[in-house]
Design a protein around this motif. Sequence first.
Motif, PDB file in Angstrom:
ATOM      1  N   PRO A  25      93.269  96.347  18.350  1.00  0.00           N
ATOM      2  CA  PRO A  25      93.373  94.898  18.577  1.00  0.00           C
ATOM      3  C   PRO A  25      93.387  94.550  20.059  1.00  0.00           C
ATOM      4  CG  PRO A  25      94.879  95.580  16.845  1.00  0.00           C
ATOM      5  CD  PRO A  25      94.312  96.843  17.429  1.00  0.00           C
ATOM      6  N   GLU A  26      93.972  95.432  20.885  1.00  0.00           N
ATOM      7  CA  GLU A  26      93.988  95.183  22.325  1.00  0.00           C
ATOM      8  C   GLU A  26      92.582  95.264  22.918  1.00  0.00           C
ATOM      9  OE1 GLU A  26      98.018  96.668  21.088  1.00  0.00           O
ATOM     10  OE2 GLU A  26      95.943  97.283  20.705  1.00  0.00           O
ATOM     11  N   ASP A  27      91.781  96.224  22.448  1.00  0.00           N
ATOM     12  CA  ASP A  27      90.395  96.336  22.903  1.00  0.00           C
ATOM     13  C   ASP A  27      89.605  95.076  22.536  1.00  0.00           C
ATOM     14  OD1 ASP A  27      90.838  98.923  23.854  1.00  0.00           O
ATOM     15  OD2 ASP A  27      90.220  99.843  21.954  1.00  0.00           O
ATOM     16  N   GLU A  28      89.785  94.605  21.325  1.00  0.00           N
ATOM     17  CA  GLU A  28      89.058  93.414  20.877  1.00  0.00           C
ATOM     18  C   GLU A  28      89.490  92.178  21.664  1.00  0.00           C
ATOM     19  OE1 GLU A  28      89.724  93.406  16.673  1.00  0.00           O
ATOM     20  OE2 GLU A  28      88.038  94.776  16.287  1.00  0.00           O
ATOM     21  N   PHE A  29      90.771  92.085  21.962  1.00  0.00           N
ATOM     22  CA  PHE A  29      91.254  90.970  22.772  1.00  0.00           C
ATOM     23  C   PHE A  29      90.631  91.033  24.172  1.00  0.00           C
ATOM     24  CE2 PHE A  29      94.107  88.596  25.467  1.00  0.00           C
ATOM     25  CZ  PHE A  29      94.527  87.546  24.686  1.00  0.00           C
ATOM     26  N   ALA A  30      90.569  92.226  24.755  1.00  0.00           N
ATOM     27  CA  ALA A  30      89.964  92.388  26.077  1.00  0.00           C
ATOM     28  C   ALA A  30      88.500  91.967  26.063  1.00  0.00           C
ATOM     29  CB  ALA A  30      90.099  93.838  26.545  1.00  0.00           C
ATOM     30  N   SER A  31      87.789  92.317  25.000  1.00  0.00           N
ATOM     31  CA  SER A  31      86.370  91.952  24.920  1.00  0.00           C
ATOM     32  C   SER A  31      86.197  90.438  24.875  1.00  0.00           C
ATOM     33  CB  SER A  31      85.721  92.612  23.697  1.00  0.00           C
ATOM     34  OG  SER A  31      86.142  92.019  22.483  1.00  0.00           O
ATOM     35  N   ARG A  32      87.078  89.746  24.160  1.00  0.00           N
ATOM     36  CA  ARG A  32      86.972  88.287  24.072  1.00  0.00           C
ATOM     37  C   ARG A  32      87.296  87.627  25.408  1.00  0.00           C
ATOM     38  NH1 ARG A  32      89.591  89.455  19.151  1.00  0.00           N
ATOM     39  NH2 ARG A  32      91.611  88.661  19.885  1.00  0.00           N
ATOM     40  N   GLU A  33      88.286  88.168  26.125  1.00  0.00           N
ATOM     41  CA  GLU A  33      88.613  87.607  27.439  1.00  0.00           C
ATOM     42  C   GLU A  33      87.456  87.806  28.413  1.00  0.00           C
ATOM     43  OE1 GLU A  33      91.069  85.439  27.081  1.00  0.00           O
ATOM     44  OE2 GLU A  33      92.399  86.284  28.624  1.00  0.00           O
ATOM     45  N   LEU A  34      86.857  88.984  28.412  1.00  0.00           N
ATOM     46  CA  LEU A  34      85.686  89.215  29.263  1.00  0.00           C
ATOM     47  C   LEU A  34      84.543  88.278  28.895  1.00  0.00           C
ATOM     48  CD1 LEU A  34      85.482  93.107  29.533  1.00  0.00           C
ATOM     49  CD2 LEU A  34      85.666  91.520  31.447  1.00  0.00           C
ATOM     50  N   GLN A  35      84.294  88.152  27.611  1.00  0.00           N
ATOM     51  CA  GLN A  35      83.217  87.268  27.157  1.00  0.00           C
ATOM     52  C   GLN A  35      83.448  85.844  27.636  1.00  0.00           C
ATOM     53  OE1 GLN A  35      83.129  86.036  22.976  1.00  0.00           O
ATOM     54  NE2 GLN A  35      80.993  86.718  22.890  1.00  0.00           N
ATOM     55  N   THR A  36      84.673  85.353  27.488  1.00  0.00           N
ATOM     56  CA  THR A  36      84.995  83.982  27.872  1.00  0.00           C
ATOM     57  C   THR A  36      84.686  83.729  29.340  1.00  0.00           C
ATOM     58  OG1 THR A  36      86.703  83.724  26.192  1.00  0.00           O
ATOM     59  CG2 THR A  36      86.866  82.311  28.131  1.00  0.00           C
ATOM     60  N   PHE A  37      85.142  84.610  30.217  1.00  0.00           N
ATOM     61  CA  PHE A  37      85.034  84.322  31.645  1.00  0.00           C
ATOM     62  C   PHE A  37      83.700  84.738  32.243  1.00  0.00           C
ATOM     63  CE2 PHE A  37      89.582  84.036  30.896  1.00  0.00           C
ATOM     64  CZ  PHE A  37      89.823  82.782  31.445  1.00  0.00           C
ATOM     65  N   LEU A  38      83.079  85.792  31.729  1.00  0.00           N
ATOM     66  CA  LEU A  38      81.733  86.106  32.195  1.00  0.00           C
ATOM     67  C   LEU A  38      80.749  85.014  31.790  1.00  0.00           C
ATOM     68  CD1 LEU A  38      81.551  89.947  31.469  1.00  0.00           C
ATOM     69  CD2 LEU A  38      81.642  88.847  33.711  1.00  0.00           C
ATOM     70  N   THR A  39      80.940  84.487  30.602  1.00  0.00           N
ATOM     71  CA  THR A  39      80.090  83.379  30.150  1.00  0.00           C
ATOM     72  C   THR A  39      80.330  82.134  30.987  1.00  0.00           C
ATOM     73  OG1 THR A  39      80.026  84.250  27.893  1.00  0.00           O
ATOM     74  CG2 THR A  39      79.537  81.905  28.179  1.00  0.00           C
ATOM     75  N   ARG A  40      81.586  81.854  31.297  1.00  0.00           N
ATOM     76  CA  ARG A  40      81.906  80.669  32.111  1.00  0.00           C
ATOM     77  C   ARG A  40      81.364  80.812  33.528  1.00  0.00           C
ATOM     78  NH1 ARG A  40      87.962  78.241  32.255  1.00  0.00           N
ATOM     79  NH2 ARG A  40      87.418  78.018  30.046  1.00  0.00           N
ATOM     80  N   ILE A  41      81.469  81.997  34.101  1.00  0.00           N
ATOM     81  CA  ILE A  41      80.980  82.217  35.465  1.00  0.00           C
ATOM     82  C   ILE A  41      79.472  82.053  35.539  1.00  0.00           C
ATOM     83  CG2 ILE A  41      80.625  83.998  37.235  1.00  0.00           C
ATOM     84  CD1 ILE A  41      83.400  85.117  36.395  1.00  0.00           C
ATOM     85  N   SER A  42      78.757  82.652  34.598  1.00  0.00           N
ATOM     86  CA  SER A  42      77.295  82.723  34.682  1.00  0.00           C
ATOM     87  C   SER A  42      76.576  81.581  33.976  1.00  0.00           C
ATOM     88  CB  SER A  42      76.810  84.044  34.083  1.00  0.00           C
ATOM     89  OG  SER A  42      77.085  84.085  32.683  1.00  0.00           O
ATOM     90  N   GLY A  43      77.268  80.927  33.022  1.00  0.00           N
ATOM     91  CA  GLY A  43      76.599  79.930  32.207  1.00  0.00           C
ATOM     92  C   GLY A  43      75.729  80.531  31.132  1.00  0.00           C
ATOM     93  N   THR A  44      75.821  81.842  30.946  1.00  0.00           N
ATOM     94  CA  THR A  44      75.024  82.568  29.966  1.00  0.00           C
ATOM     95  C   THR A  44      75.944  83.323  29.024  1.00  0.00           C
ATOM     96  OG1 THR A  44      73.264  82.854  31.597  1.00  0.00           O
ATOM     97  CG2 THR A  44      73.197  84.290  29.661  1.00  0.00           C
ATOM     98  N   LYS A  45      75.693  83.241  27.733  1.00  0.00           N
ATOM     99  CA  LYS A  45      76.575  83.866  26.747  1.00  0.00           C
ATOM    100  C   LYS A  45      76.478  85.395  26.795  1.00  0.00           C
ATOM    101  CE  LYS A  45      79.085  83.735  22.782  1.00  0.00           C
ATOM    102  NZ  LYS A  45      78.667  83.287  21.461  1.00  0.00           N
ATOM    103  N   PHE A  46      77.617  86.045  26.982  1.00  0.00           N
ATOM    104  CA  PHE A  46      77.710  87.496  26.895  1.00  0.00           C
ATOM    105  C   PHE A  46      78.120  87.860  25.469  1.00  0.00           C
ATOM    106  CE2 PHE A  46      77.440  87.218  31.353  1.00  0.00           C
ATOM    107  CZ  PHE A  46      77.274  88.480  31.906  1.00  0.00           C
ATOM    108  N   GLU A  47      77.400  88.786  24.851  1.00  0.00           N
ATOM    109  CA  GLU A  47      77.666  89.168  23.479  1.00  0.00           C
ATOM    110  C   GLU A  47      78.605  90.370  23.407  1.00  0.00           C
ATOM    111  OE1 GLU A  47      76.773  87.436  20.944  1.00  0.00           O
ATOM    112  OE2 GLU A  47      75.428  86.057  22.011  1.00  0.00           O
ATOM    113  N   ILE A  48      79.389  90.417  22.345  1.00  0.00           N
ATOM    114  CA  ILE A  48      80.256  91.559  22.054  1.00  0.00           C
ATOM    115  C   ILE A  48      79.587  92.395  20.979  1.00  0.00           C
ATOM    116  CG2 ILE A  48      82.512  92.287  21.188  1.00  0.00           C
ATOM    117  CD1 ILE A  48      83.599  89.594  22.241  1.00  0.00           C
TER     118      ILE A  48
END
Length: 463
Positions: free
Chosen positions: A42-65
């Motif tokens: 569950p911690e790994d999955e939470f980390a992936s969602r946090e990365l997705q949220t902020f990488l997407t916000r920074i770039s304006g492009t959706k990062f997939e998990i």
Amino acid sequence: MFRKSLLLSLTSVSLLSSAASVTLVENGKNPAPIVLPEKPTPEDEFASRELQTFLTRISGTKFEIVKNQDKLPDGSKIYLGVLPGSRKLKEGEYAIQTDGKNLYLAGSGARGTLSAAYRFLTENLGCRFLSAYGDMSIPSAKTIQADSDKVFSEGLPYRALMTFFYTNQPTADFFFLRNGQNLLLNSKNCNFLNRIQGIGKGNHSIHKFVPPSEYFKTNPEFYTMNEKGKRVPNGQICFSSPGLRKVFTKNVIEECRESYKKAVSQGQEAWIEISAMDYPGHFCCCPECTALEKKYGTPCGAFFEFLAELSSSVKKEMPKAKISSLLYRKEQTEKPPSGLVFPDNFIGIFAPIDDNIFADLDHKSNAQTLEHLRQWCKIAKNIWVWYYPDTYGLSFYPYSALRRSIRDFQLMKEAGITGTFYEHDVTPPNSTNFADLESWVLLQLFSGSEKSPEALIKEFMDL
């Protein structure tokens, strides 16, 4: 004040590194997938969602998990929970590594990968999570590259500012979590990310395990003998009594067994608080307690002897449980016992509530307190500090003790503490001590920031 709006610093930058760096997204195209381990926690999955949220916000492009490693696309990838080659991490370490093609984020322990993810977002990409009210500084970049081969320390193993003063803020727990806190995360979204889970009966708990309403009539010898030689139900407990020790140990194990199993199943340590009632005055004046007081050179010799015994008994029944106790009030439990060493599953929480709050710990008015702390760190592996950046009863504002808090933390870290438990309940509601600045800076220090306190203060104020 900007309390009602989310402050986002959308700085337009190209997050580029050296020629050998890994391209995670280029001109808003081909974002690298975030690849979970084969058996993600569950911690790994939470980390992936946090990365997705902020990488997407920074770039304006959706990062997939991506969960299925058999169907990975070509190009660079962000791997979670694994490192290339044979690199091994020690306890409390995490790493950010690139190999010329991919980015790897991993760490020791259940939450090590999450620590690596947050470190990448903050130190490599420049994200800042500034307050419990949702204030952030997030860069903007169409191209993101990464180049790193570094191992970091998590700082103190146990890190907490109290969070419940911000319970009306839905963003509060995420602020604490993203800045390295791993205790007292109370929301449904974050609770499972606590390193240690409280079980048992809460703070100031000794009467709760042997209630006077249940035991005093039949076993008055379980309770305090006052100065007049009379047993009283509204004092503390007589821990020199063999019968009391047997009943107390039995009640602790029976009360906590099921909660312990649940905590362990969630990957957490369990924490059983066994502390004096929040009453001043002498613990017990009976001859046996007095003899143990003299033996150990501290007002609560009998209590400390029992805590060491209880810690050993609990370890046999619940190997991942810890016994914690407040080291609180100079006339009670602040002074360490001489000639007694505590098992590794004991946590002493040093709470210098009766200090001179207008001076640093190494000031002559607080010298005895600092010496007590240093001695505790020699006889117990895990000593936390329940610290008061401000204290109760202040009637003048503004009041700043931030630099005193920073200096005291440095002294306590040098003494050997392993955790923080900061009660800043005067600070946030009254906006004293530059509350948001205090929270952010202290969390950076707890988490092992390599920046100086003055640099952290300047960075926060500039943002």
